[in-house]
Design an enzyme around this catalytic site. Structure first.
Site, PDB file in Angstrom:
ATOM      1  N   GLU A  41       0.688  -1.243   0.133  1.00 51.41           N
ATOM      2  CA  GLU A  41       0.021  -0.010   0.124  1.00 51.41           C
ATOM      3  C   GLU A  41       0.893   1.328  -0.153  1.00 51.41           C
ATOM      4  OE1 GLU A  41      -3.758   1.812   2.770  1.00 51.41           O
ATOM      5  OE2 GLU A  41      -2.537   0.184   3.520  1.00 51.41           O
ATOM      6  N   LYS A 108      -9.289   2.974  -2.839  1.00 51.33           N
ATOM      7  CA  LYS A 108      -9.741   2.143  -1.594  1.00 51.33           C
ATOM      8  C   LYS A 108     -11.022   2.782  -1.026  1.00 51.33           C
ATOM      9  CE  LYS A 108      -7.459   1.447   2.876  1.00 51.33           C
ATOM     10  NZ  LYS A 108      -6.226   1.724   3.685  1.00 51.33           N
ATOM     11  N   CYS A 144      -5.876  -3.231   1.758  1.00 50.88           N
ATOM     12  CA  CYS A 144      -5.775  -3.407   3.446  1.00 50.88           C
ATOM     13  C   CYS A 144      -7.011  -3.285   3.768  1.00 50.88           C
ATOM     14  CB  CYS A 144      -4.814  -2.000   3.853  1.00 50.88           C
ATOM     15  SG  CYS A 144      -4.084  -2.634   5.499  1.00 50.88           S
TER      16      CYS A 144
END
Length: 559
Positions: A41, A108, A144
């Site tokens: 990330e 994200k 994540c």
């Protein structure tokens, strides 16, 4: 299809250095026949960039770095994490780079905003699926928290950002992003991560990803960052699970690695599974990595610390020597009139075993000079904590002078038990640049000291066996001023790390007097901790990013 996991150590703000490393790993992966390299990330800018993201010039530099990186990618696809600006929105993004261009982008969805995370401060959420075909296999991309958050929180965050979760085949009670990827045709899920270490974290990651495989039937390739960044340590330990939740690949912890994952007709082909270090080894490796990267990334040529003959400074010295090399560590013994001969003898023995540079500077002449200057002001007032703190501040001044002269950073040696209760001296033993043991209670200091001696006999047994003492007055012991450490540490862990109330701690069997005393000290000493150097976080809650109590505060744990 062949995927390469690039478990790399990124440095925040080093856009060119991080890009060079990504290209290096991409070339190594290409030479091994990989079709795609997966990186962590925000690998291009490092994690967490924090308020750098509020700077337009930084965001622009990241855009240019991505363009330059994409132009250099040939013969392999690369998934790279980076911030992405679109109009007034900023996204935590992952781009798929192919043959000099950006072939796909994912933003994200779930933005963590708890403990050490503040992503809602910087980023906007999106979560539109990104699925690309790599050599006949359709791979989806998540980042994540997208695979971590419980469904209720995920759906709430999505709704708050105007994102509809009602997509065919999606169960809104589960994390939305993996299901979106599956509904868009993904067969394998690639997850970029910057998941910080704390004790037992890898086990939790496995459990979370196993839940996602059960929900979607997709194999998951989980690439985690490695390295130290201020108080955080990223342990790597990337892994792969097949669609049945079986571990097929496990990378090493606390070191960079490149691993090859072959995806066959039935999913990932099982390969090497590196055993996870046990708890003590993990903690020790995390502390060493934190020290090595803090000094290395910030350009310090070495470390120095005050060696007292006690267990805290002994363990700190071991970590420094193992992390940096003995030749880059300077231990300074500063005895006073209250320092026991055994403390000096054990310190000399220890530096001999480790081979670090060693100096002794007696502080009594300086102490006497201070006392002479202060005598008219002190009058006939008795010896108390003032004189004790003065000794500590003399030592801090000497260490900082050596630091200024030689450029080495001072490592402080206080532990979490002391930081919790204020059993430390501002501008004395708290003076320094990096607090190695800041998140270790005393019981863990003893545990890791014994563990370190299993590697080689570094710490004299007398240091481990002796009752701890600050040696600032005659016959002093820590337990004269604090509850026994087994009680103190348990209360600190319950109140600070677990968030338990006084009533809950008492219900667990601890005496009201002890609980009241420790909780009161925790709150009273917030002003000290706010001035303490940054230190390595290894528990679920350390005194740093995820501890934000007001200094001016009358609350005392509901007493």
């Amino acid at each position: 299809m062949r995927i390469a996991i690039g478990q790399i150590n990124c440095t925040v703000g080093d856009l060119s250095g991080n890009a060079r490393k990504i290209i290096e790993y991409a070339e190594r992966a290409r030479q091994q026949g990989a079709d795609l390299l997966l990186t962590p990330e925000l690998s291009l800018c490092g994690y967490p960039p924090e308020d750098l993201l509020l700077r337009e010039d930084f965001r622009t530099a990241c855009e240019h770095a991505l363009e330059d990186l994409a132009a250099r990618v040939r013969g392999i696809s690369v998934v790279v994490g980076h911030p992405r600006q679109i109009g007034s929105n900023l996204y935590n993004a992952a781009s798929v780079l192919q043959e000099g261009r950006v072939a796909g982008v994912y933003h994200k969805l779930d933005l963590p905003n708890y403990t050490v995370f503040d992503e809602e401060r910087y980023f906007d959420a999106d979560g539109s699926p990104c699925v690309v075909d790599i050599n006949g296999v359709r791979v989806g991309v998540n980042i994540c928290e997208d695979v971590w958050g419980p469904g209720g929180e995920s759906a709430a965050r999505a709704a708050a950002n105007g994102i509809k979760a009602e997509v065919s085949g999606i169960d809104a009670s589960k994390p939305v992003a993996p299901q979106r990827a599956r509904a868009a045709g993904a067969e394998v899920l690639l997850v970029l991560n910057a998941s910080p270490f704390h004790l037992n974290k890898l086990r939790t990651r496995h459990e979370v990803v196993r839940e996602r495989t059960a929900e979607t039937g997709m194999a998951v390739v989980f690439c985690n960052m490695v390295g130290g960044q201020d108080e955080l340590v990223f342990d790597g330990a990337s892994f792969v699970m097949n669609g049945r939740g079986e571990l097929t690949h496990q990378l090493p912890a606390f070191e960079e690695a490149l691993a090859i994952v072959d995806i066959g007709r039935d999913g990932p082909v099982p390969a090497a599974i590196v055993a996870e270090p046990d708890a003590d080894a993990s903690l020790y490796k995390a502390l060493c990595l934190g020290v090595r990267d803090y000094l290395g990334k910030n350009g310090f040529p070495g470390a120095l610390l005050g060696l007292s003959g006690g267990i805290d400074s002994a363990l700190t010295l071991c970590i420094a020597a193992d992390a940096l090399g003995a030749e880059n560590v300077h231990a300074v013994m500063m005895p006073s009139q209250f320092t026991a001969d055994i403390s000096i003898d054990d310190s000399r023995e220890m530096v001999k075993r480790l081979g670090v540079r060693y100096s002794e500077i007696a502080i009594k002449p300086t102490f006497d000079a201070f006392m002479g200057a202060l005598a008219p002001q002190f009058g006939d007032r008795p010896f108390d904590a003032t004189e004790e703190n003065l000794q500590s501040r003399i030592r801090g001044t000497l260490l900082m002078a050596l630091s200024n002269k030689h450029g080495s950073i001072v490592l402080t040696t206080g532990n979490k038990s002391e930081m919790s209760t204020g059993y430390a001296t501002l501008y004395g033993d708290m003076a320094g640049g990096f607090a190695v043991l800041k998140d270790l209670t005393k019981r863990f200091v003893y545990r890791l000291s014994r563990y370190r001696n299993t590697l080689s006999p570094a710490i004299p047994e007398r240091i481990i066996d002796r009752p701890p003492s600050a040696e600032l007055r005659p016959d002093q012991l820590d337990q004269d001023s604090l509850p026994p450490y087994d009680i103190l540490d348990a209360i600190v862990e319950r109140y600070v790390e677990w968030g338990q109330s006084v009533a809950e701690i008492m219900a667990a069997g601890y005496q009201r007097e002890d609980v009241d005393r420790v909780v009161k000290l925790i709150h009273l000493n917030e002003y000290k901790r706010r001035q303490a150097p940054v230190g390595i976080r290894v528990t679920t809650r350390g005194f740093g990013k995820d501890w934000r109590y007001p200094i001016t505060n009358k609350y005392r744990g509901g007493l």
